[in-house]
Design a protein around this motif. Sequence first.
Motif, PDB file in Angstrom:
ATOM      1  N   PRO A   1     -26.491 -58.806 -37.136  1.00  0.00           N
ATOM      2  CA  PRO A   1     -27.740 -59.385 -36.621  1.00  0.00           C
ATOM      3  C   PRO A   1     -28.939 -59.043 -37.501  1.00  0.00           C
ATOM      4  O   PRO A   1     -29.818 -59.875 -37.708  1.00  0.00           O
ATOM      5  CB  PRO A   1     -27.887 -58.741 -35.242  1.00  0.00           C
TER       6      PRO A   1
ATOM      7  N   ASP B   1     -28.746 -61.182 -40.693  1.00  0.00           N
ATOM      8  CA  ASP B   1     -29.041 -62.591 -40.410  1.00  0.00           C
ATOM      9  C   ASP B   1     -30.536 -62.878 -40.417  1.00  0.00           C
ATOM     10  O   ASP B   1     -30.955 -63.985 -40.738  1.00  0.00           O
ATOM     11  CB  ASP B   1     -28.447 -62.993 -39.051  1.00  0.00           C
ATOM     12  N   GLY B   2     -31.330 -61.882 -40.052  1.00  0.00           N
ATOM     13  CA  GLY B   2     -32.768 -62.135 -39.945  1.00  0.00           C
ATOM     14  C   GLY B   2     -33.566 -61.825 -41.201  1.00  0.00           C
ATOM     15  O   GLY B   2     -34.773 -62.021 -41.231  1.00  0.00           O
TER      16      GLY B   2
ATOM     17  N   TRP C   1     -38.256 -56.659 -38.710  1.00  0.00           N
ATOM     18  CA  TRP C   1     -36.805 -56.815 -38.742  1.00  0.00           C
ATOM     19  C   TRP C   1     -36.138 -56.467 -37.407  1.00  0.00           C
ATOM     20  O   TRP C   1     -35.184 -57.096 -37.001  1.00  0.00           O
ATOM     21  CB  TRP C   1     -36.197 -55.892 -39.817  1.00  0.00           C
TER      22      TRP C   1
ATOM     23  N   PRO D   1     -37.093 -58.422 -33.263  1.00  0.00           N
ATOM     24  CA  PRO D   1     -36.288 -59.555 -32.790  1.00  0.00           C
ATOM     25  C   PRO D   1     -34.927 -59.119 -32.235  1.00  0.00           C
ATOM     26  O   PRO D   1     -34.285 -59.851 -31.491  1.00  0.00           O
ATOM     27  CB  PRO D   1     -36.087 -60.402 -34.056  1.00  0.00           C
ATOM     28  N   LEU D   2     -34.488 -57.915 -32.605  1.00  0.00           N
ATOM     29  CA  LEU D   2     -33.213 -57.426 -32.082  1.00  0.00           C
ATOM     30  C   LEU D   2     -33.420 -56.573 -30.829  1.00  0.00           C
ATOM     31  O   LEU D   2     -32.504 -55.910 -30.355  1.00  0.00           O
ATOM     32  CB  LEU D   2     -32.489 -56.579 -33.145  1.00  0.00           C
TER      33      LEU D   2
END
Length: 703
Positions: free
Chosen positions: A273, A276-277, A353, A356-357
Amino acid sequence: MATRGRIAAARTTPLTPDSPLTAFPGVGDAMAARLAQLGLQVAEDLLFHLPNRYEDRTRLWTIGSLTPGIRAQLVGRVERADLKFGRRRSLLVSLTDGTGRLGMRLFHFSRAQQRQFVSGQWVRVFGDVRPGPTGLEMAHPEYKLVPGPEDESVTEDALTPLYPLTQGVTQGRLRAMIARAMDHLLTQVDDPLLGESFAGLPLPALHEAITVLHRPPVGSDVNLLASGYHPAQRRLALEELLAHRLSLSDLKRRAREQLRATPLRLDRAVLQPLLDGLGFTLTGAQQRVVGEIADDLAREGPMMRLVQGDVGAGKTVIAAAALLAAVRAGHQAALMAPTELLAEQHAVTLQGWLAPLGVEVLLLSGARKAQERRQIEARLESGDALLAVGTHALFQRSVQLPKLALVVVDEQHRFGVHQRLALLDKGADRYPHQLVMTATPIPRTLAMRAYADLDTSVLDELPPGRTPVATIVLDQQRRDAVIERVAAACQRGRQAYWVCTLVEISDQLDAEAAEAAAERLRADCPQLRIGLVHGRMKPADKQRVMAEFKAGGIDLLVATTVIEVGVDVPNASLMIIENAERLGLAQLHQLRGRVGRGSESSHCVLMYQGPLSQLAKSRLAVMRETTDGFRIAERDLELRGPGEVMGTRQTGEVGLRIADMVRDADLLDAAEAIAVGLGERSDDVRRVLSQRWVAGAERFARA
Ligand code: ADP
Ligand code: MG
């Protein structure tokens, strides 16, 4: 009576390598204490107390063969002795031996002395030859009246050693003790490397090396000895390096066995994840290092890893991956930076970073209001918040991190072993994994001592598309021309840094200098949007200016060296450093690393205020020649010496007795090869050698 009995007893007790020094005739507790100042504790230590200079009294020179600068012994006949009345009164004795004339000059002398030098008297002298007003002279040589020129008895059969001394310990005393130790102990000294091939280097055995160094035979090369490259010296330096190498790997192994950490998973499920960002893919080097960290974290023992990667190599994302692993496991993690500005930048980057997780990033900075700080600390203490970013504020006693499983330290060169130690009592019952990141490449010799406790990963690949920074060195007098070029570049859409430096390390003066420079530049270039950032600004203001610069709202950012580390604005492709001669190589390299991060070709202008010292000239030349951080660090070490490179704090930790960081760097490879080749015997060799060379290092490597 009692004293006499004790000395008599000492004479008859045979010396062993670990006899106390009081076993030597006439050495009592007071003398032993003075000798301890020299690091001498037991009899064997004397054998390893090496001369730092030698005098050659093995031969007589003729006056005709003397040259200035040498130290020589000779016999000459007095021609005349005259009182001279210059700036200081002196006695000038003119000596000849048929090959030339030498002046012997005394500034302090008695009438009796003066009367000794009658014409025709032979004199033996030993001293430094230097040019005088009417030919070669010796000032205050050692001298002795002798019956004639053929005084063979004066010469000695070995070079005379001169030992490092301390208060109350004379050359004569040390020479006598060392001679005695040589006579009794030489055959008893343990040489666990006897028969070893020394990785192919032509080096003597231990006994021979010790003998040669204390009693260099007639004809020994004094210059070679003075340079430290004599095979006998290299033999001992190699042994010392090997001793450190062996005892450190042993300590590391024991630390691994004894300390417990929290195993953490950094697997695909955690990592993907994040990747991916990012908007970019990891370089091969980044992937490899993340893999090494994942392996470390999975273990029961703590990770102790140093990641070396040149500026711009992309270390932050590696830190992010490790931090994420801790947080995902429900543990706490901390990222430490050396400056407020860098901590703030890291917090912003990580937020971008990790938010969003669903991971919250807390910034704990010394500049925050007390109440705000307390709130943040409370959340960390309760374990409600997991990820903290900060400066040394994180070390303060009030901060508790009960679930701490990982500490990342960025830009290691500002943190010492002791500060790493402070992490141990942060409240967690397990030892935190430690990841240390540095852009300052640490020459291996230094790394071995100062970062002995750490494994090393090297990030040896820059992200794609970077172009090397072209560096120009210019006299400050060319300032106007530079400003014109900067203005033109900014008009074409480029962004630039203008860095102000000061001699004094004072935020106040730094800030004032930067403010003044900004004012002047605003007057010179009204068409440019000029921003200012310095250490005295409020964090929020600094951050606002940095954000504006990053967004392209500022063309030219005037800054103090606060931007030295970590600041990341890829579009900035031009850097001017004023008074670059005031900065060290490491600092210049860090600063320059702020540009050359985008695809635009970048330039760095180092402006200096002449005249330049030799050292400053060499430094600027190094900067112009290379952008390779390793190369720069090695040159830095050559130019300044290890103590300064590491800061005074670490100097003692470098602590080698005979080996020299720079001179003997090549012996590290040999030490490594021997260490590996020892195999089973390694433990035995280590016990002997670390007793001899590494006493006291145990404490150190617990860091
Ligand atoms: P440093 O090693 O000096 O700390 P940073 O982590 O600040 O370097 O990274 C420098 C810049 O390069 C940042 O803008 C970062 O996002 C970017 N970057 C990092 N890794 C890559 C990569 N693999 N590809 C492209 N850009 C990257
Ligand atoms: Mg960085």
